[in-house]
Design an enzyme around this catalytic site. Structure first.
Site, PDB file in Angstrom:
ATOM      1  N   ARG A 171     -16.525 -21.536  16.147  1.00 40.79           N
ATOM      2  CA  ARG A 171     -17.042 -20.998  17.400  1.00 40.79           C
ATOM      3  C   ARG A 171     -16.958 -19.472  17.306  1.00 40.79           C
ATOM      4  O   ARG A 171     -16.179 -18.811  17.995  1.00 40.79           O
ATOM      5  CB  ARG A 171     -16.211 -21.522  18.586  1.00 40.79           C
ATOM      6  CG  ARG A 171     -16.952 -21.529  19.901  1.00 40.79           C
ATOM      7  CD  ARG A 171     -16.037 -21.946  21.047  1.00 40.79           C
ATOM      8  NE  ARG A 171     -15.463 -23.260  20.891  1.00 40.79           N
ATOM      9  CZ  ARG A 171     -16.032 -24.382  21.307  1.00 40.79           C
ATOM     10  NH1 ARG A 171     -17.207 -24.334  21.917  1.00 40.79           N
ATOM     11  NH2 ARG A 171     -15.439 -25.545  21.134  1.00 40.79           N
TER      12      ARG A 171
ATOM     13  N   LYS B  35     -30.103 -25.395  26.961  1.00 41.00           N
ATOM     14  CA  LYS B  35     -28.923 -26.201  26.603  1.00 41.00           C
ATOM     15  C   LYS B  35     -29.080 -27.556  27.277  1.00 41.00           C
ATOM     16  O   LYS B  35     -29.108 -27.652  28.493  1.00 41.00           O
ATOM     17  CB  LYS B  35     -27.623 -25.534  27.041  1.00 41.00           C
ATOM     18  CG  LYS B  35     -26.417 -26.318  26.532  1.00 41.00           C
ATOM     19  CD  LYS B  35     -25.114 -25.714  26.916  1.00 41.00           C
ATOM     20  CE  LYS B  35     -23.982 -26.481  26.227  1.00 41.00           C
ATOM     21  NZ  LYS B  35     -24.094 -27.945  26.319  1.00 41.00           N
TER      22      LYS B  35
ATOM     23  N   GLU C 248     -30.110 -32.883  19.714  1.00 39.74           N
ATOM     24  CA  GLU C 248     -29.577 -33.574  20.885  1.00 39.74           C
ATOM     25  C   GLU C 248     -30.411 -34.825  21.171  1.00 39.74           C
ATOM     26  O   GLU C 248     -31.643 -34.776  21.152  1.00 39.74           O
ATOM     27  CB  GLU C 248     -29.654 -32.641  22.101  1.00 39.74           C
ATOM     28  CG  GLU C 248     -28.687 -32.977  23.192  1.00 39.74           C
ATOM     29  CD  GLU C 248     -27.427 -32.129  23.124  1.00 39.74           C
ATOM     30  OE1 GLU C 248     -26.491 -32.421  23.891  1.00 39.74           O
ATOM     31  OE2 GLU C 248     -27.378 -31.199  22.305  1.00 39.74           O
TER      32      GLU C 248
ATOM     33  N   GLU D  17     -32.684 -20.807  23.789  1.00 42.90           N
ATOM     34  CA  GLU D  17     -33.157 -22.186  23.922  1.00 42.90           C
ATOM     35  C   GLU D  17     -32.464 -22.836  25.115  1.00 42.90           C
ATOM     36  O   GLU D  17     -31.415 -22.376  25.563  1.00 42.90           O
ATOM     37  CB  GLU D  17     -32.837 -22.998  22.656  1.00 42.90           C
ATOM     38  CG  GLU D  17     -33.473 -22.453  21.392  1.00 42.90           C
ATOM     39  CD  GLU D  17     -33.086 -23.258  20.160  1.00 42.90           C
ATOM     40  OE1 GLU D  17     -32.612 -24.397  20.333  1.00 42.90           O
ATOM     41  OE2 GLU D  17     -33.247 -22.745  19.043  1.00 42.90           O
TER      42      GLU D  17
ATOM     43  N   ARG E 135     -21.222 -36.008  17.809  1.00 45.91           N
ATOM     44  CA  ARG E 135     -20.303 -34.891  17.604  1.00 45.91           C
ATOM     45  C   ARG E 135     -18.894 -35.395  17.315  1.00 45.91           C
ATOM     46  O   ARG E 135     -18.116 -34.734  16.640  1.00 45.91           O
ATOM     47  CB  ARG E 135     -20.289 -33.987  18.844  1.00 45.91           C
ATOM     48  CG  ARG E 135     -19.363 -32.799  18.708  1.00 45.91           C
ATOM     49  CD  ARG E 135     -19.503 -31.843  19.860  1.00 45.91           C
ATOM     50  NE  ARG E 135     -18.415 -30.880  19.865  1.00 45.91           N
ATOM     51  CZ  ARG E 135     -18.283 -29.907  20.752  1.00 45.91           C
ATOM     52  NH1 ARG E 135     -19.182 -29.762  21.707  1.00 45.91           N
ATOM     53  NH2 ARG E 135     -17.258 -29.082  20.694  1.00 45.91           N
TER      54      ARG E 135
ATOM     55  N   ARG F  81     -24.988 -34.594  21.428  1.00 43.66           N
ATOM     56  CA  ARG F  81     -25.143 -33.770  20.232  1.00 43.66           C
ATOM     57  C   ARG F  81     -25.081 -34.682  19.011  1.00 43.66           C
ATOM     58  O   ARG F  81     -24.144 -35.482  18.859  1.00 43.66           O
ATOM     59  CB  ARG F  81     -24.011 -32.727  20.185  1.00 43.66           C
ATOM     60  CG  ARG F  81     -24.071 -31.780  18.965  1.00 43.66           C
ATOM     61  CD  ARG F  81     -24.979 -30.622  19.219  1.00 43.66           C
ATOM     62  NE  ARG F  81     -25.044 -29.739  18.064  1.00 43.66           N
ATOM     63  CZ  ARG F  81     -24.222 -28.709  17.843  1.00 43.66           C
ATOM     64  NH1 ARG F  81     -23.236 -28.464  18.702  1.00 43.66           N
ATOM     65  NH2 ARG F  81     -24.386 -27.926  16.802  1.00 43.66           N
TER      66      ARG F  81
ATOM     67  N   LYS G 114     -23.190 -20.189  24.798  1.00 44.79           N
ATOM     68  CA  LYS G 114     -23.796 -21.064  25.796  1.00 44.79           C
ATOM     69  C   LYS G 114     -23.535 -20.504  27.190  1.00 44.79           C
ATOM     70  O   LYS G 114     -22.428 -20.087  27.521  1.00 44.79           O
ATOM     71  CB  LYS G 114     -23.244 -22.487  25.676  1.00 44.79           C
ATOM     72  CG  LYS G 114     -21.735 -22.608  25.765  1.00 44.79           C
ATOM     73  CD  LYS G 114     -21.292 -24.049  25.534  1.00 44.79           C
ATOM     74  CE  LYS G 114     -19.769 -24.178  25.570  1.00 44.79           C
ATOM     75  NZ  LYS G 114     -19.314 -25.559  25.287  1.00 44.79           N
TER      76      LYS G 114
END
Length: 546
Positions: A408, A245, A293, A243, A265, A250, A414
């Site tokens: 993570r 970024k 987003e 997708e 976020r 966020r 990313k």
């Protein structure tokens, strides 16, 4: 409350994170259930109004925070001690904290009565119910005259939600886990679902964490993407869903029965800044929690983040601003739907439900487009296309991956590449922390402007430990002044920094700041007069608006 104050003093006296957690865990172990709930509550979120329970799936508001301004605290303290306003201001400026000030000035004044946790909570509830400034002042005055100064110190700190003892929220979670003899992850996951650590602590003590279901209208932790430094390091491109970024905010969007809350976020409630999103989401059927987003958007593509910033930090957005800077919510994951938490479902199943939810809606609610590639070259081509659409790069999601809040793990990756690089000169440096506590490792840097230099950012990553040590010696030799941990230096050392964009900034005299700067290398081959100038920064900013 007396014992809690003593424990906080002990925690403040230790630098070790583990020691702080151990002290707190031992304290939690000895508390009765009611006191455990109050102690965890006071340390994690402060006083909570005891109205009707709102801890169900469809709660539409969080517990109201206690509002007691500094002027009310100062007025009560002035009446209790007899000191004038000027003296109180000087004392507060010296210690920088209302609780510290009260604790010091009440010595020899207060009656030294003891205060239990439930009694402190009753005082907080009275303050919640007080409707006038005078009523709040009178309640505080009575407390200031009655209880031990150390207890009042932390009684006030709980109100202002600033303990300043080196105790972070996650450390309270860890102390709860240690006190209950269970893994921290179990407490963390339950608190993420419920958003009430005090209730989680009680459930943990009684072995009931698995009974805690997901609850809407409190911010949950976001799943994080691991940076992919080199495309060649991506194993088997065919196993990833690709997708764009996006360069936006966020956000989580919570909705149920026409009620909507939006969290960033940073766990901040930003609902009021985006009324057009709230209006559209309120029409969605059922209940749910979407991850995605917020983007400034026009003519089918995202606008620069600098424009989106103008929509933030506004309690009320005028209609003209909504027309000038229209926004969309780009949804790309669904975390909760109609009471069912979806963290443990594979990504494809969550996506299928998200597509069904948004099948009949349109602007300003959008669904992130998905792509596939079987080779690294194919991914590279998708990256180029994402950049052409004005987006940062790519977000790659491993097929069948679960949603892992706050982690993570590498299931999401990313791929970004720097917006540009600049040669800059260091103008000041700050002492680091941890293993870099003895060196200068945080560097403020500048570009040329006329006969001098103006700052455009700060960076601390990118140099080796050896380079940092060498640079520290040079910077200290070129020091011109020092303010606490910050050392001002002559413009002597040139760095090459990469960054993800340029934005307007009132913090720097240049008027600009680089977004997410990091050091590429130390340019030992360049002189300060050879670094880039402000005109180059302005040109990059203007180009980003096109």
């Amino acid at each position: 409350m007396d014992q809690l104050a003593l424990i906080c003093e002990q925690i403040a006296s230790h630098a070790s994170r583990l020691k702080k957690i151990s002290i707190l865990a031992q304290y939690f172990e000895q508390l009765a259930d009611e006191d455990l709930v109050l102690a965890v509550q006071f340390l994690s979120v402060g006083p909570v109004s005891q109205g009707p329970s709102n801890h169900n799936l469809f709660a539409v508001s969080e517990s109201v925070k206690l509002s007691v301004g500094s002027s009310v605290l100062r007025a009560a303290l002035q009446s209790a001690t007899g000191w004038d306003t000027r003296t109180l201001s000087v004392c507060h400026a010296e210690v920088g904290d209302s609780g510290e000030t009260a604790g010091l000035l009440l010595r020899g004044v207060a009656a030294e009565q003891s205060l239990k946790l439930n009694e402190a909570n009753e005082l907080y509830q009275d303050l919640f119910l007080a409707r006038t400034t005078e009523a709040k002042r009178d309640l505080l005055l009575k407390a200031f005259r009655s209880y031990r100064p150390l207890t009042i110190k932390y009684f006030v700190k709980v109100i202002t939600r600033g303990l300043r003892i080196g105790l972070m929220g996650k450390m309270v979670e860890e102390a709860v886990a240690l006190a209950c003899g269970i893994p921290h992850d179990a407490v963390r996951d339950a608190n993420n679902r419920l958003g009430d650590l005090a209730r989680v602590a009680l459930a943990a003590r009684h072995g009931e964490l698995t009974q805690i279901a997901g609850r809407l209208f409190h911010p949950m932790e976001f799943m994080l993407a691991k940076p992919l430094d080199r495309l060649e390091d991506l194993a088997d491109p065919a196993e990833w869903i690709v997708e764009d970024k996006y360069d936006g905010i966020r956000s989580q969007v919570h909705f149920a029965s026409g009620h909507v809350r939006i969290f960033s976020r940073g766990m901040e409630d930003i609902t009021g800044a985006f009324p057009e999103l709230t209006e559209s989401v309120a029409k969605l059927p059922g209940s749910g929690l979407m991850d995605g987003e917020i983007l400034a958007w026009r003519n089918g593509r995202a606008l620069n983040f600098n424009l989106l910033q103008q929509r933030l930090a506004r309690k009320k957005v005028r209609a003209t601003l909504m027309l000038e800077i229209p926004v969309v919510f780009m949804a790309y994951d669904l975390l909760l739907r109609n009471g069912q938490l979806l963290f443990d479902q594979p990504y494809e199943a969550r996506r299928e439900q998200l597509e069904a939810l948004l099948a009949s809606v349109c602007m300003p609610l959008l669904l992130s487009a998905q792509h596939r590639a079987t080779t690294h070259d194919g991914v590279d081509e998708l990256f180029a296309q994402a950049r052409e659409r004005g987006n940062e790069g790519l977000l790659l999601k491993r097929k069948r991956s679960l949603y892992e809040p706050g982690k993570r793990s590498g299931a999401w990756q990313k791929l970004k590449r720097p917006y540009g690089t600049l040669d800059v000169v260091i103008t000041s440096a700050e002492q680091g922390s941890g293993r870099r506590a003895t060196v200068l490792s945080d560097y403020t840097f500048a570009v040329k402007f006329g006969p001098g230099f103006v700052n455009v950012g700060k960076a601390y990553s990118g140099l080796t430990d050896t380079e940092v040590k060498d640079l520290t010696r040079i910077l200290r030799a070129n020091s011109t002044d020092k303010f606490g941990p910050v050392t001002l230096v002559k413009p002597h050392v040139v760095l090459e920094v990469a960054f993800d964009g340029v934005q307007k900034s009132a913090r720097h005299k240049s008027g600009y700041a680089l977004r997410f700067p990091r050091i590429v290398r130390w340019r030992r081959d360049k002189k300060p007069e050879e670094c880039d100038d402000l005109a180059r920064v302005e040109a990059l900013y203007n180009a980003s608006l096109q």
